[in-house]
Design a protein around this motif. Sequence first.
Motif, PDB file in Angstrom:
ATOM      1  N   VAL A 149      -6.871 -32.514  27.010  1.00 52.09           N
ATOM      2  CA  VAL A 149      -6.103 -33.601  26.409  1.00 52.09           C
ATOM      3  C   VAL A 149      -7.002 -34.573  25.649  1.00 52.09           C
ATOM      4  O   VAL A 149      -8.208 -34.670  25.896  1.00 52.09           O
ATOM      5  CB  VAL A 149      -5.306 -34.386  27.483  1.00 52.09           C
ATOM      6  N   LEU A 150      -6.360 -35.268  24.717  1.00 54.83           N
ATOM      7  CA  LEU A 150      -6.975 -36.392  24.028  1.00 54.83           C
ATOM      8  C   LEU A 150      -6.355 -37.648  24.602  1.00 54.83           C
ATOM      9  O   LEU A 150      -5.124 -37.767  24.654  1.00 54.83           O
ATOM     10  CB  LEU A 150      -6.691 -36.321  22.521  1.00 54.83           C
ATOM     11  N   ALA A 151      -7.188 -38.579  25.063  1.00 60.43           N
ATOM     12  CA  ALA A 151      -6.698 -39.835  25.636  1.00 60.43           C
ATOM     13  C   ALA A 151      -7.181 -40.993  24.785  1.00 60.43           C
ATOM     14  O   ALA A 151      -8.334 -41.024  24.349  1.00 60.43           O
ATOM     15  CB  ALA A 151      -7.189 -39.995  27.071  1.00 60.43           C
ATOM     16  N   VAL A 152      -6.273 -41.929  24.538  1.00 53.65           N
ATOM     17  CA  VAL A 152      -6.599 -43.145  23.792  1.00 53.65           C
ATOM     18  C   VAL A 152      -6.273 -44.323  24.693  1.00 53.65           C
ATOM     19  O   VAL A 152      -5.111 -44.553  25.028  1.00 53.65           O
ATOM     20  CB  VAL A 152      -5.779 -43.236  22.484  1.00 53.65           C
ATOM     21  N   SER A 189      -2.073 -49.704  28.637  1.00 52.06           N
ATOM     22  CA  SER A 189      -1.490 -48.436  28.201  1.00 52.06           C
ATOM     23  C   SER A 189      -2.534 -47.412  27.780  1.00 52.06           C
ATOM     24  O   SER A 189      -3.617 -47.748  27.309  1.00 52.06           O
ATOM     25  CB  SER A 189      -0.505 -48.671  27.054  1.00 52.06           C
ATOM     26  N   ILE A 190      -2.163 -46.150  27.974  1.00 57.39           N
ATOM     27  CA  ILE A 190      -2.979 -45.014  27.553  1.00 57.39           C
ATOM     28  C   ILE A 190      -2.046 -44.021  26.875  1.00 57.39           C
ATOM     29  O   ILE A 190      -0.965 -43.746  27.383  1.00 57.39           O
ATOM     30  CB  ILE A 190      -3.652 -44.305  28.745  1.00 57.39           C
ATOM     31  N   ALA A 191      -2.454 -43.496  25.725  1.00 56.00           N
ATOM     32  CA  ALA A 191      -1.697 -42.429  25.069  1.00 56.00           C
ATOM     33  C   ALA A 191      -2.423 -41.125  25.318  1.00 56.00           C
ATOM     34  O   ALA A 191      -3.648 -41.061  25.224  1.00 56.00           O
ATOM     35  CB  ALA A 191      -1.584 -42.703  23.575  1.00 56.00           C
ATOM     36  N   MET A 192      -1.678 -40.071  25.666  1.00 57.32           N
ATOM     37  CA  MET A 192      -2.277 -38.764  25.904  1.00 57.32           C
ATOM     38  C   MET A 192      -1.498 -37.701  25.154  1.00 57.32           C
ATOM     39  O   MET A 192      -0.275 -37.660  25.216  1.00 57.32           O
ATOM     40  CB  MET A 192      -2.277 -38.423  27.397  1.00 57.32           C
ATOM     41  N   VAL A 193      -2.234 -36.830  24.461  1.00 59.40           N
ATOM     42  CA  VAL A 193      -1.626 -35.691  23.781  1.00 59.40           C
ATOM     43  C   VAL A 193      -2.502 -34.474  24.036  1.00 59.40           C
ATOM     44  O   VAL A 193      -3.644 -34.587  24.486  1.00 59.40           O
ATOM     45  CB  VAL A 193      -1.486 -35.928  22.264  1.00 59.40           C
ATOM     46  N   THR A 194      -1.968 -33.305  23.752  1.00 54.60           N
ATOM     47  CA  THR A 194      -2.726 -32.073  23.945  1.00 54.60           C
ATOM     48  C   THR A 194      -2.574 -31.193  22.712  1.00 54.60           C
ATOM     49  O   THR A 194      -1.866 -31.546  21.772  1.00 54.60           O
ATOM     50  CB  THR A 194      -2.258 -31.336  25.221  1.00 54.60           C
ATOM     51  N   SER A 195      -3.237 -30.057  22.714  1.00 44.99           N
ATOM     52  CA  SER A 195      -3.155 -29.132  21.599  1.00 44.99           C
ATOM     53  C   SER A 195      -3.587 -27.753  22.072  1.00 44.99           C
ATOM     54  O   SER A 195      -4.384 -27.625  23.004  1.00 44.99           O
ATOM     55  CB  SER A 195      -4.068 -29.587  20.450  1.00 44.99           C
TER      56      SER A 195
END
Length: 201
Positions: A128-131, A137-143
Amino acid sequence: MDRTEPPGHHDIPPPPAVPPRSVTAVDLRVGKRLLWVDGAAYPLENVTRVYTYTLTPRRKEATLLFLKRVGIILSVAFALTILGGITGIASESTAGTIITFVWLGTLAALVFSVVELVAVLTAPTQYVLAVETSGPSIAMVTSAEPRQLDQLVGSIVNAIENPEVEFQVTVDRLMVNPRNYYFGDNVNMYGGTGNVGVSNA
């Protein structure tokens, strides 16, 4: 006799079909000093850390919790069976009904525990990519492409350092149950599974 084609006529192949977006696809874009993750906006000046890491399921904890639950469930079932047998000596039909009810409840509890264990044991490891922001708050996405996430770290950092930078990419929504994974800090995902927003507990 030569046939001439009308002016402007060319054999131009049709444009390639745009691949359909997956159900989990979200847009991650930077524009006007905002980082957008789908519909959530994060001011770039509030971003404190951008990084990638591997999100692993809590398999050990899930196994230990399962064994603990099985021990408690069976202990209660045997205790209630013995108690039902002792108190139901005068009426064997009542004792039989109580014992049947106890073991049906025990079976249901064991099935529930097995389902929860299997859900964690079969959960995939996610890259995952975490911001993280200066707030909670934390935003998390994957690919499906880990290299894309690694490159995105550099792109977001570049956008933080250079106000004129803008870009947009498509990534995947993080579809996990947060109770089943190690998140480092204690975090709760907004709305349970299927969301990208995460907040520190």
